[in-house]
Design an enzyme around this catalytic site. Sequence first.
Site, PDB file in Angstrom:
ATOM      1  N   CYS A   1      47.776  36.948  48.564  1.00  0.00           N
ATOM      2  CA  CYS A   1      47.642  38.409  48.712  1.00  0.00           C
ATOM      3  C   CYS A   1      47.533  38.801  50.182  1.00  0.00           C
ATOM      4  O   CYS A   1      48.295  39.648  50.665  1.00  0.00           O
ATOM      5  CB  CYS A   1      46.453  38.897  47.891  1.00  0.00           C
ATOM      6  SG  CYS A   1      44.955  37.908  48.063  1.00  0.00           S
TER       7      CYS A   1
HETATM    8  N1  NAP Z   1      43.254  37.785  42.293  1.00  0.00           N
HETATM    9  C1  NAP Z   1      44.189  37.995  43.201  1.00  0.00           C
HETATM   10  O1  NAP Z   1      44.234  39.062  43.844  1.00  0.00           O
HETATM   11  C2  NAP Z   1      45.222  36.945  43.480  1.00  0.00           C
HETATM   12  C3  NAP Z   1      46.263  37.265  44.358  1.00  0.00           C
HETATM   13  C4  NAP Z   1      47.242  36.310  44.628  1.00  0.00           C
HETATM   14  C5  NAP Z   1      47.172  35.070  44.024  1.00  0.00           C
HETATM   15  N2  NAP Z   1      46.142  34.768  43.199  1.00  0.00           N
HETATM   16  C6  NAP Z   1      46.145  33.436  42.589  1.00  0.00           C
HETATM   17  O2  NAP Z   1      46.501  33.566  41.225  1.00  0.00           O
HETATM   18  C7  NAP Z   1      45.824  32.570  40.440  1.00  0.00           C
HETATM   19  C8  NAP Z   1      45.018  33.275  39.353  1.00  0.00           C
HETATM   20  O3  NAP Z   1      44.094  34.152  39.989  1.00  0.00           O
HETATM   21  P1  NAP Z   1      43.142  35.132  39.187  1.00  0.00           P
HETATM   22  O4  NAP Z   1      42.545  36.053  40.199  1.00  0.00           O
HETATM   23  O5  NAP Z   1      43.842  35.684  38.008  1.00  0.00           O
HETATM   24  O6  NAP Z   1      42.001  34.091  38.694  1.00  0.00           O
HETATM   25  P2  NAP Z   1      40.934  34.234  37.510  1.00  0.00           P
HETATM   26  O7  NAP Z   1      40.668  35.668  37.223  1.00  0.00           O
HETATM   27  O8  NAP Z   1      39.816  33.363  37.896  1.00  0.00           O
HETATM   28  O9  NAP Z   1      41.711  33.594  36.259  1.00  0.00           O
HETATM   29  C9  NAP Z   1      42.023  32.228  36.244  1.00  0.00           C
HETATM   30  C10 NAP Z   1      42.826  31.868  35.007  1.00  0.00           C
HETATM   31  O10 NAP Z   1      43.078  30.466  35.045  1.00  0.00           O
HETATM   32  C11 NAP Z   1      42.514  29.842  33.879  1.00  0.00           C
HETATM   33  N3  NAP Z   1      41.871  28.580  34.266  1.00  0.00           N
HETATM   34  C12 NAP Z   1      40.785  28.413  35.052  1.00  0.00           C
HETATM   35  N4  NAP Z   1      40.518  27.109  35.208  1.00  0.00           N
HETATM   36  C13 NAP Z   1      41.441  26.436  34.488  1.00  0.00           C
HETATM   37  C14 NAP Z   1      41.721  25.062  34.242  1.00  0.00           C
HETATM   38  N5  NAP Z   1      40.980  24.097  34.788  1.00  0.00           N
HETATM   39  N6  NAP Z   1      42.768  24.737  33.444  1.00  0.00           N
HETATM   40  C15 NAP Z   1      43.530  25.701  32.912  1.00  0.00           C
HETATM   41  N7  NAP Z   1      43.329  27.014  33.106  1.00  0.00           N
HETATM   42  C16 NAP Z   1      42.306  27.384  33.882  1.00  0.00           C
HETATM   43  C17 NAP Z   1      41.493  30.821  33.356  1.00  0.00           C
HETATM   44  O11 NAP Z   1      41.455  30.626  31.957  1.00  0.00           O
HETATM   45  P3  NAP Z   1      40.133  30.505  31.042  1.00  0.00           P
HETATM   46  O12 NAP Z   1      39.982  31.837  30.368  1.00  0.00           O
HETATM   47  O13 NAP Z   1      40.471  29.419  30.102  1.00  0.00           O
HETATM   48  O14 NAP Z   1      38.999  30.178  31.965  1.00  0.00           O
HETATM   49  C18 NAP Z   1      42.116  32.155  33.712  1.00  0.00           C
HETATM   50  O15 NAP Z   1      43.076  32.513  32.741  1.00  0.00           O
HETATM   51  C19 NAP Z   1      44.949  31.781  41.402  1.00  0.00           C
HETATM   52  O16 NAP Z   1      45.598  30.627  41.800  1.00  0.00           O
HETATM   53  C20 NAP Z   1      44.783  32.750  42.589  1.00  0.00           C
HETATM   54  O17 NAP Z   1      44.557  32.078  43.812  1.00  0.00           O
HETATM   55  C21 NAP Z   1      45.172  35.685  42.893  1.00  0.00           C
END
Ligand code: NAP
Length: 327
Positions: free
Chosen positions: A144
């Site tokens: 981001c």
């Molecule tokens: N948030 C942002 O603004 C943003 C921007 C750019 C990129 N990203 C990237 O996008 C990705 C997701 O971000 P997010 O903000 O959506 O994160 P999040 O809200 O923490 O969600 C993480 C997701 O991954 C799953 N997960 C967590 N640990 C896992 C594991 N060990 N094995 C399989 N699934 C697992 C979780 O599922 P459960 O329900 O099973 O826990 C949940 O669906 C990350 O890599 C982050 O760095 C985020």
Amino acid sequence: VKKVAVLGASGYTGREIATWLERHPSLEVDGFFSARVGDGPPPPELPFARADQPLDWKRLRRADGVFLCTPHGTSAPLAARCLELGLKVVDLSADFRLESEAAYAKAYDHPHPAPALLQEAVYGLTEHARERVAAARLVANPGCYPTAVLLALKPLLAAELVDLHTTIVADCKSGVSGAGRNPSARTHFGGVHENFSAYAVGTHRHVPEIHEQAGTTRLAFVPHLLPVFRGILATIYFQPVAGVKASDALGCLAERYAGEPFVRVYPRGLPELDRVHRTNECHLGAADAEGLVVLVSAIDNLVKGASGQAIQNMNRMLGLDETEGLL
Ligand SMILES: NC(=O)c1ccc[n+]([C@@H]2O[C@H](COP(=O)([O-])OP(=O)(O)OC[C@H]3O[C@@H](n4cnc5c(N)ncnc54)[C@H](OP(=O)(O)O)[C@@H]3O)[C@@H](O)[C@H]2O)c1
């Protein structure tokens, strides 16, 4: 109509993708899946959970593309498996963003889980990688903060308007959703409300990503946590080469992004977060300040900084119009 699936659909970016895909005319969702493999602890109950289905590889095989909305380290093995099934993969994590295994291991404190795929992954800053994204099987969706900083800086670096004998400062502020849905002492309500702080100065994992993609290490990145849910405002200070002013920077950006559906260059005034809220747009402005040029770049971290850009990339990979479902 093409079929896509979302893995890790219960998190912030997965939920955001689900919202946009509901309105997408040419992408049909064939599964919001959990990405958990094996018998781990059950995921927490969430009011917005869309990932109630366990990962079903047989069903996934029917899809044309998959979004990996999963943490770094988890995405890479999933990407490898999805590629074997013949799916186009957009990975929102950092697993394929850095160019080398060594840079990844240094930034993420563990060996790369699928180094053989690093070479073929395309860094999907769409406006700067359009043709390569269209031809890719695997796209690394940019971080981001890097999206906000690189969209502002790349054209100016390419046009050699920046004096690289001095250091560029990228002073960035993000809403709390950038950290994902799991609360921590820093990101829970009490830590954020009526507060404002800098964090990970000089050590943030987006530093190597920005350096690699900007093609220079003369850039200091300072992230801050804003007491809002979504949005990134990047204020970027640089010494221009002799004779260059903010108006030249704006002219360069306006020319580079003319006709771009998702990048707006302000002829006057500066971007603000509420103008990009829930849009896939990046807004850019510039001003002079005591010989420095100050750029301001605003995005919604969950849209242009994550899920929107991911859909933009998937549209290209599946041969659709890049703007479908995003306007
Ligand atoms: N948030 C942002 O603004 C943003 C921007 C750019 C990129 N990203 C990237 O996008 C990705 C997701 O971000 P997010 O903000 O959506 O994160 P999040 O809200 O923490 O969600 C993480 C997701 O991954 C799953 N997960 C967590 N640990 C896992 C594991 N060990 N094995 C399989 N699934 C697992 C979780 O599922 P459960 O329900 O099973 O826990 C949940 O669906 C990350 O890599 C982050 O760095 C985020």
